[in-house]
Design a protein around this motif. Structure first.
Motif: not given
Length: 173
Positions: A101, A106, A126, A129-134, A136-137
């Motif tokens: 991923e 990214h 990065t 950001a990936v952890n925040i994106e996960r 927030s899902g």
């Protein structure tokens, strides 16, 4: 494949006419190959020829690894079917999917900045950001993921009563 007689028997019962090798392959990291050859007179009248070979001269060659490598390959493939191996591999597949991923989703194969320090900062930001994106899902009704199980190294430290670093204490304890 009969390594002792140096023969290969096809599904229709024909035995190979020649056995050659092992030959080195074009890649320095690839295993050497043994090549077995069937003659035109063996392959041409065969009713299963179209399923076996599509060569113009109707002869067939078969390449395979030497006995030691073939035995190792069979043993490893059998081991991969065990539940213990699949459990161990599940951890690796999770890590590989995360790396994939980051690399493909990214753009982590190329850095925007020059210098190891700046590249390191880019990697960390990065990953954040990936952890925040996960996170927030997750919907508010969903439970947060359970804490990770301690690693084998953390279990080793715990069994020998060696204190963990402060950042490790909340994992699995």
């Amino acid at each position: 494949m009969d390594y002792d007689k140096q023969q290969v028997t096809c599904p229709q019962g024909e035995t190979s006419a020649g056995w050659h090798g092992p030959y080195p392959t074009s890649s320095p990291t690839a295993a050497p190959l043994i090549v077995a050859r069937f003659t035109k007179s063996q392959c041409r009248p065969c009713p299963a020829r179209t399923q076996c070979t599509s060569t113009a001269d109707s002869a067939r060659t078969v390449g395979f690894p030497p006995r030691e490598l073939r035995d190792l390959q069979l043993r490893v493939r059998a081991e991969q079917q065990t539940p213990e191996w699949k459990t161990r591999y599940a951890v690796r597949s999770g890590v590989e999917s995360t790396v994939n991923e980051l690399a493909h989703g990214h753009g982590m194969r190329r850095c925007r900045y020059r210098g190891q320090g700046k590249a390191h900062i880019q990697h960390i930001l990065t990953a954040i950001a990936v952890n925040i994106e996960r996170l927030s899902g997750l919907s508010p009704a969903e439970e947060a993921p359970r804490p990770r199980q301690p690693t084998a190294f953390q279990n080793y430290l715990d069994q020998r009563e060696i204190p963990r670093l402060k950042s490790w204490r909340n994992l699995g304890s």
